[in-house]
Write a protein that holds these residues in place. Structure first.
Motif, PDB file in Angstrom:
ATOM      1  N   UNK A  68       0.866  -1.266  -0.034  1.00 26.88           N
ATOM      2  CA  UNK A  68       0.220  -0.007   0.018  1.00 26.88           C
ATOM      3  C   UNK A  68       1.080   1.200  -0.025  1.00 26.88           C
ATOM      4  N   UNK A  69       1.835   1.341   0.806  1.00 26.06           N
ATOM      5  CA  UNK A  69       2.662   2.676   0.958  1.00 26.06           C
ATOM      6  C   UNK A  69       3.003   3.199  -0.293  1.00 26.06           C
ATOM      7  N   UNK A  70       4.013   2.494  -1.104  1.00 26.73           N
ATOM      8  CA  UNK A  70       4.275   2.965  -2.239  1.00 26.73           C
ATOM      9  C   UNK A  70       3.114   3.239  -3.494  1.00 26.73           C
ATOM     10  N   UNK A  71       2.021   2.451  -3.389  1.00 23.21           N
ATOM     11  CA  UNK A  71       0.893   2.885  -3.948  1.00 23.21           C
ATOM     12  C   UNK A  71       0.487   3.907  -3.719  1.00 23.21           C
ATOM     13  N   UNK A  72       0.210   4.204  -2.289  1.00 24.40           N
ATOM     14  CA  UNK A  72      -0.648   5.658  -1.740  1.00 24.40           C
ATOM     15  C   UNK A  72       0.325   6.820  -2.326  1.00 24.40           C
ATOM     16  N   UNK A  73       1.706   6.666  -2.551  1.00 25.85           N
ATOM     17  CA  UNK A  73       2.431   7.782  -2.881  1.00 25.85           C
ATOM     18  C   UNK A  73       2.180   8.188  -4.308  1.00 25.85           C
ATOM     19  N   UNK A  74       2.156   6.991  -5.168  1.00 23.97           N
ATOM     20  CA  UNK A  74       1.972   7.169  -6.406  1.00 23.97           C
ATOM     21  C   UNK A  74       0.313   7.551  -6.654  1.00 23.97           C
ATOM     22  N   UNK A  75      -0.409   7.113  -6.097  1.00 23.00           N
ATOM     23  CA  UNK A  75      -1.916   7.508  -6.167  1.00 23.00           C
ATOM     24  C   UNK A  75      -2.165   9.044  -6.037  1.00 23.00           C
ATOM     25  N   UNK A  76      -1.483   9.566  -4.698  1.00 23.66           N
ATOM     26  CA  UNK A  76      -1.577  11.033  -4.190  1.00 23.66           C
ATOM     27  C   UNK A  76      -0.906  11.747  -5.475  1.00 23.66           C
ATOM     28  N   UNK A  77       0.209  11.262  -6.069  1.00 24.70           N
ATOM     29  CA  UNK A  77       0.844  12.290  -7.036  1.00 24.70           C
ATOM     30  C   UNK A  77      -0.317  12.316  -8.222  1.00 24.70           C
ATOM     31  N   UNK A  78      -0.876  11.173  -8.531  1.00 19.22           N
ATOM     32  CA  UNK A  78      -1.455  11.147 -10.007  1.00 19.22           C
ATOM     33  C   UNK A  78      -3.057  11.919  -9.396  1.00 19.22           C
ATOM     34  N   UNK A  79      -3.528  12.043  -8.291  1.00 21.05           N
ATOM     35  CA  UNK A  79      -4.451  12.723  -8.051  1.00 21.05           C
ATOM     36  C   UNK A  79      -4.271  14.283  -8.272  1.00 21.05           C
ATOM     37  N   UNK A  80      -3.098  14.475  -7.823  1.00 22.84           N
ATOM     38  CA  UNK A  80      -2.679  16.187  -7.984  1.00 22.84           C
ATOM     39  C   UNK A  80      -2.600  16.204  -9.597  1.00 22.84           C
ATOM     40  N   UNK A  81      -1.809  15.255 -10.094  1.00 25.39           N
ATOM     41  CA  UNK A  81      -1.749  15.567 -11.688  1.00 25.39           C
ATOM     42  C   UNK A  81      -3.050  15.819 -12.242  1.00 25.39           C
ATOM     43  N   UNK A  82      -4.120  15.002 -11.985  1.00 26.88           N
ATOM     44  CA  UNK A  82      -5.390  15.120 -12.463  1.00 26.88           C
ATOM     45  C   UNK A  82      -6.464  15.768 -11.800  1.00 26.88           C
ATOM     46  N   UNK A  83      -6.009  16.766 -10.974  1.00 25.51           N
ATOM     47  CA  UNK A  83      -6.593  17.350 -10.088  1.00 25.51           C
ATOM     48  C   UNK A  83      -7.778  18.077 -10.820  1.00 25.51           C
ATOM     49  N   UNK A  84      -7.611  18.889 -11.864  1.00 24.93           N
ATOM     50  CA  UNK A  84      -8.733  19.471 -12.653  1.00 24.93           C
ATOM     51  C   UNK A  84      -9.846  18.624 -13.180  1.00 24.93           C
ATOM     52  N   UNK A  85      -9.186  17.526 -13.841  1.00 20.45           N
ATOM     53  CA  UNK A  85     -10.434  16.460 -14.248  1.00 20.45           C
ATOM     54  C   UNK A  85     -11.080  15.974 -13.089  1.00 20.45           C
ATOM     55  N   UNK A  86     -10.595  15.654 -11.899  1.00 14.78           N
ATOM     56  CA  UNK A  86     -11.277  14.931 -10.705  1.00 14.78           C
ATOM     57  C   UNK A  86     -12.138  16.103 -10.189  1.00 14.78           C
ATOM     58  N   UNK A  87     -11.938  17.339 -10.468  1.00 16.87           N
ATOM     59  CA  UNK A  87     -12.906  18.496  -9.711  1.00 16.87           C
ATOM     60  C   UNK A  87     -13.733  18.516 -10.476  1.00 16.87           C
ATOM     61  N   UNK A  88     -13.898  18.050 -11.684  1.00 15.75           N
ATOM     62  CA  UNK A  88     -15.031  18.203 -12.699  1.00 15.75           C
ATOM     63  C   UNK A  88     -16.489  17.666 -12.158  1.00 15.75           C
TER      64      UNK A  88
END
Length: 490
Positions: free
Chosen positions: A148-168
């Motif tokens: 989980x821990x490395x998954x979480x780091x990558x997941x959180x980074x992707x969330x920031x990268x896709x923040x505009x899309x996810x905010x829609x």
């Protein structure tokens, strides 16, 4: 042009990408369909609480559709037959749905796709049950994460990268009137489906789900996300979101939950409690990531629903004592924190997450009972029972899964109670027979002197059971059991 939207575990109008696609493609000529399929209703792991919650959610969904000039079309039967018949009746040009991830759902959906291809009907399949899909979060060499821990780091980074899309946010679409058909059903009561509910569950549906989310992310509310990091491990405290049933049935979109948390992060000022609030919000976002993590495990390693993620643990020689299992289910083990948690499950079809870990550890490592017995029982009882998360949690506790607790880390039920329920408030809430027991004895009432037992009105072995096993002795047996099949050296 008519499109069908096939509702499954996305029982909402807002933030529903497949429904939105169907509405756009059909200019609002959408038939909103829900199928009561006995393959699910009568499945061994389907519980009364989830069916009753689902019925509530269907009523709420139907009311929302009617307010927009439509209605929910409910039919009962085999999924392939219902979809084929409805397509032929209506001349529908397409069918849209949101993806599900269980092996059963994948097989069923593949059959539906093949049927629709044969009928020359379009399909549109969207992702909405998770924030990031099972193939979105990969290691550097393209493999799915198993920790989980490395998954979480990558997941959180992707969330920031896709923040505009996810905010829609997708607004509920516009609909046109749905015609009546002879095969359409009224939404049944649970009793109509042969379901008797003995537990007290929350109201189902998008309306109460959105209200619960709004309350949780209101920093001015008495029990908001601001205290989540500090309070989430205390089962007596109302410090968790209680959103799990709404996420399970898609009454609240996971992305809507994330969006609410991200917006809060943007608004936190530099006041006195800012650090605590940010920590709590990030901790809660981490729980949304755990949910995605277990879905990608189930997607890439579907064998986990039948066997251990780590294959060596399939050889564990469980004792599987039926009498001990029955005492555990009834909350009659003699260990108060375990019994309180199991009685909470029996009464509310829900259990605090810390308590879930405690009772799972107790079943597997004190009672030496196969984790699959506990996993199945939880699925039968929990209103928020989710195949991926439930399996992941049980295998974590049993030490057999991905990112699991090491097998030699065995929860002591007494010290767990003392640490996370120090005044015994949780225990006394669900074990009223221990109401008068002093704090120092409440997690080990068998240690009370006889005079103290009489004083507080609970004689051990009569009014409350003595421990059904000795933790220290069973701990040694569990270590031997696991050591015999494990490649991990102590």
């Amino acid at each position: 042009m008519i499109w069908i939207h096939w509702f499954r575990r996305d029982l909402r109008l807002r933030d529903n990408p497949a429904l939105y696609t169907a509405a756009i493609r059909s200019n609002g000529h959408v038939i909103p369909l829900f199928i009561l399929d006995d393959a699910i209703l009568r499945a061994p792991r389907t519980g009364a609480a989830r069916i009753a919650f689902m019925i509530d959610a269907l009523r709420d969904l139907d009311a929302s559709l009617r307010a927009r000039g439509s209605r929910l079309v409910v039919r009962r039967g085999r999924t392939l037959d219902v979809i084929r018949d409805l397509v032929r009746e209506t001349g529908a040009a397409g069918v849209a749905w949101n993806r599900d991830y269980t092996p059963f759902a994948r097989r069923r959906d593949a059959q539906v796709e093949a049927l629709l291809r044969d009928l020359n009907v379009e399909t549109s399949i969207s992702e909405e049950a998770v924030i990031l899909g099972p193939d979105d979060v990969r290691t550097g060499d393209g493999r799915p994460y198993a920790v989980y821990t490395p998954y979480w780091r990558r997941w959180r980074a992707l969330v920031e990268q896709r923040r505009d899309e996810l905010q829609h946010e997708l607004e509920p679409p516009l609909f046109r009137q749905v015609s009546d058909h002879d095969a359409d059903l009224a939404i049944p009561d649970a009793a109509d489906l042969g379901i008797t509910l003995s537990q007290h569950i929350p109201p189902g549906g998008e309306t109460p789900g959105n209200a619960r989310l709004a309350s949780f992310v209101d920093l001015g509310a008495a029990h908001s996300i601001a205290g989540y990091a500090d309070g989430r491990d205390l089962p007596a405290e109302p410090a968790t979101s209680r959103l799990s049933p709404y996420l399970r049935f898609g009454c609240v979109a996971p992305r809507a939950a994330l969006r609410a948390a991200l917006r809060l992060l943007d608004r936190v000022d530099d006041g006195q409690n800012a650090e605590r609030t940010v920590r709590s919000i990030e901790t809660w976002i981490g729980e949304l990531a755990w949910r995605d993590f277990y879905y990608q495990i189930m997607w890439h390693y579907p064998h986990v629903l039948q066997r251990s993620f780590k294959p060596q643990y399939d050889a564990l020689s469980w004792e599987n004592d039926l009498a001990l299992f029955d005492a555990w289910k009834k909350g009659r083990t003699g260990y108060p924190i375990v019994d309180a948690a199991m009685r909470q499950l029996n009464q509310e079809a829900w259990m605090h997450n810390r308590a879930r870990m405690i009772v799972a550890s107790f079943l597997t490592k004190d009672l030496l009972i196969d984790w699959r017995w506990g996993e199945r029982h939880f699925m039968q009882q929990l209103v928020d029972g989710d195949h991926a998360a439930n399996n992941g949690g049980w295998q974590w506790s049993a030490g057999t899964g991905t990112d699991a607790q090491p097998y030699f880390r065995i929860f002591n039920p007494v010290s767990q109670g003392q640490k996370f329920d120090p005044q015994g408030m949780y225990v006394r809430r669900y074990l009223p027979e221990l109401a008068q027991v002093a704090d120092r004895y409440v997690h080990a009432p068998w240690t009370m002197p006889p005079a103290e037992q009489r004083r507080c009105g609970v004689v051990i072995g009569r009014d409350y059971p003595a421990p059904i096993v000795d933790h220290a002795e069973r701990r040694m047996r569990a270590l031997a059991l696991y050591r015999a099949v494990s490649s991990v050296a102590l």
